[in-house]
Design an enzyme around this catalytic site. Structure first.
Site, mmCIF file in Angstrom:
data_model
loop_
_atom_site.group_PDB
_atom_site.id
_atom_site.type_symbol
_atom_site.label_atom_id
_atom_site.label_comp_id
_atom_site.label_asym_id
_atom_site.label_seq_id
_atom_site.Cartn_x
_atom_site.Cartn_y
_atom_site.Cartn_z
ATOM 1 N N CYS A 47 0.816 -1.211 0.000
ATOM 2 C CA CYS A 47 0.000 0.000 0.000
ATOM 3 C C CYS A 47 0.848 1.259 0.000
ATOM 4 C CB CYS A 47 -0.924 0.004 1.223
ATOM 5 S SG CYS A 47 -2.042 1.427 1.303
ATOM 6 N N CYS A 53 -0.137 5.439 7.392
ATOM 7 C CA CYS A 53 -1.496 5.107 7.830
ATOM 8 C C CYS A 53 -1.460 4.166 9.028
ATOM 9 C CB CYS A 53 -2.273 4.476 6.680
ATOM 10 S SG CYS A 53 -3.929 3.922 7.131
ATOM 11 N N CYS A 56 -2.477 -0.160 9.351
ATOM 12 C CA CYS A 56 -1.541 -1.294 9.319
ATOM 13 C C CYS A 56 -0.211 -0.844 9.923
ATOM 14 C CB CYS A 56 -1.281 -1.769 7.887
ATOM 15 S SG CYS A 56 -2.732 -2.348 6.991
ATOM 16 N N CYS A 126 -6.588 0.738 -0.276
ATOM 17 C CA CYS A 126 -6.594 -0.003 0.983
ATOM 18 C C CYS A 126 -6.533 -1.482 0.678
ATOM 19 C CB CYS A 126 -7.841 0.317 1.803
ATOM 20 S SG CYS A 126 -7.831 -0.466 3.445
ATOM 21 N N GLN A 229 -17.311 -9.494 14.370
ATOM 22 C CA GLN A 229 -15.932 -9.919 14.187
ATOM 23 C C GLN A 229 -15.416 -9.298 12.891
ATOM 24 O OE1 GLN A 229 -14.138 -11.391 16.388
ATOM 25 N NE2 GLN A 229 -15.775 -11.910 17.818
ATOM 26 N N PHE A 256 -20.999 -11.919 27.706
ATOM 27 C CA PHE A 256 -20.724 -10.888 26.702
ATOM 28 C C PHE A 256 -21.163 -11.423 25.329
ATOM 29 C CE2 PHE A 256 -17.532 -10.401 30.075
ATOM 30 C CZ PHE A 256 -17.714 -9.066 30.438
ATOM 31 N N ASP A 320 -16.408 -13.836 26.052
ATOM 32 C CA ASP A 320 -15.741 -13.027 25.032
ATOM 33 C C ASP A 320 -15.778 -11.571 25.478
ATOM 34 O OD1 ASP A 320 -14.649 -11.944 22.752
ATOM 35 O OD2 ASP A 320 -16.416 -12.262 21.496
ATOM 36 N N CYS A 346 -9.489 -10.465 22.615
ATOM 37 C CA CYS A 346 -8.858 -9.586 21.635
ATOM 38 C C CYS A 346 -7.665 -8.861 22.243
ATOM 39 C CB CYS A 346 -9.873 -8.583 21.081
ATOM 40 S SG CYS A 346 -10.643 -7.536 22.340
#
Length: 388
Positions: A47, A53, A56, A126, A229, A256, A320, A346
């Protein structure tokens, strides 16, 4: 000169002599002056916006070194708590599969913010967003300019069953001309829903048919800005891990629960606890419509976690939590007598913190499944199975 051995949690390369270097990959060489000489795992970022940016941080890593980074993040977090566990091969989502993202707009700019900055990088390409979502960026930028946007706003994009779902936070254009412009934009670009929220809650301006997201084979009403997700591949990997973890359990507590990503995928009677009312109502309606034995309860698990006695009514538990983890719930989980616990996380660091409490309570981490659905970012997800 020193060899780069690994990539640290924030994305910088770590050399054999302990020095850190930005944009370095394992196998690179770090010179005495700090120059990075590319090695076998250092690829050309695809990219034009990288590394400015903030969407990433690791496009310079090839797939082998990036998957190693994902697994290493989990191993390092566990090690910091004095834990270890079998870590399975990483499930990595392909490029251009992100189905939800939050962009920012201001003064004719629209895109992600720069790394560690509020500066907006005006997105012209992107490699992580679904093509259907990226195709909206340029026309949406033009629309916001036409509507007279004069302050910074957030733009939430998501892919629903019916097409792209757009929620704008911080701006609610008024008047006939704005309404006509919004309608023309949505018709032309196949938008499923367009909502605005100027601080008093989402207001839908365009929704020709009810917007849903299919979970466990069941369409669920999808509130504006609802959590999904990040990729379908990531969801599939996490659901498969949860199904394996709970096995043949006849009764499951899903904590959750959200819209029911896991509850609707389980062949069991499921108690679903969720603090967001709109998500809870959507799950309840979907379960009732299909006659599924799912029993949602509006419950803030930070203020009122399930007790040991409540947990002991179930064969298995799925949890979760948000990035902060489940500290308030962990003590009861550690003491309960269910057969297995599926912990989806996460944040490897808060997962490891909670896992330590579980292990000290007599549990063992059977396995950990890493999931890299935020491709080329330092954001890592996982699912783990705990057994006694």
């Amino acid at each position: 000169m020193s060899l780069i051995l690994r990539v640290a949690a924030r994305g910088d390369g770590v050399a054999a002599d302990g020095r850190h270097a930005a944009l370095a990959a394992p196998g690179d060489t770090l010179t005495a002056t700090g120059e990075v000489i590319a090695g076998p795992h250092h690829q050309s970022p695809p990219c034009r916006h990288f590394p400015q940016c903030g969407g990433c941080q690791l496009q310079h890593l090839d797939d082998e070194s990036y998957t190693a980074f994902v697994a290493d993040r989990i191993a390092v977090a566990l090690d910091a708590q004095g834990l270890e566990a079998p870590i399975r091969p990483v499930k990595l989502s392909p490029p251009r599969t992100r189905r939800r993202a939050t962009l920012h707009a201001d003064r004719g700019l629209l895109g992600f913010t720069a790394e560690s900055s509020h500066q907006i990088v005006d997105m012209r390409e992107c490699h992580i967003l679904l093509p259907e979502l990226f195709a909206l960026v340029a026309p949406l930028r033009a629309l916001l300019q036409r509507l007279g946007l004069k302050r910074r706003i957030d733009v939430h994009l998501a892919m629903a069953d019916q097409g792209p779902d757009i929620l704008i936070n911080g701006f609610a254009p008024q008047g006939l001309e704005a309404a006509e412009a919004l309608t023309a934009f949505c018709e032309k670009h196949g938008v499923a829903r367009f909502s605005v929220d100027d601080g008093v809650g989402p207001e839908t301006r365009w929704e020709p048919q009810p917007v849903t997201i299919t979970l466990g084979g069941i369409p669920v009403a999808m509130p504006p800005g609802a959590f999904l997700q990040a990729t379908q591949e990531g969801e599939d990997a996490l659901v498969a891990a949860v199904q394996e973890s709970t096995g043949k359990a006849k009764t499951v507590a899903d904590l959750f629960a959200g819209l029911g990503t896991f509850a609707l995928a389980l062949p069991a009677k499921v108690y679903a606890a969720e603090g967001a009312r709109d998500a809870l109502f959507s799950l309840r309606a979907a379960a009732q419509l299909r006659g599924r034995p799912i029993f949602p309860e509006h419950r803030d698990l930070y203020r009122r976690p399930l007790t040991v006695a409540e947990l002991d009514r179930f064969d298995a538990v799925v949890i979760d939590p948000p990035r902060a983890g489940a500290r308030e719930q962990t003590d009861a989980l550690a003491a309960c007598r269910v057969n297995s616990i599926a912990y989806v996380s996460c944040n490897p660091s808060t997962f490891a913190r909670d896992a330590k409490v579980m292990v000290e309570g007599g549990w063992r981490i059977d396995w950990v499944q890493p999931v890299g659905q935020f491709r080329w970012s330092t954001h890592v997800e996982l699912a783990a199975r705990f057994v006694r």
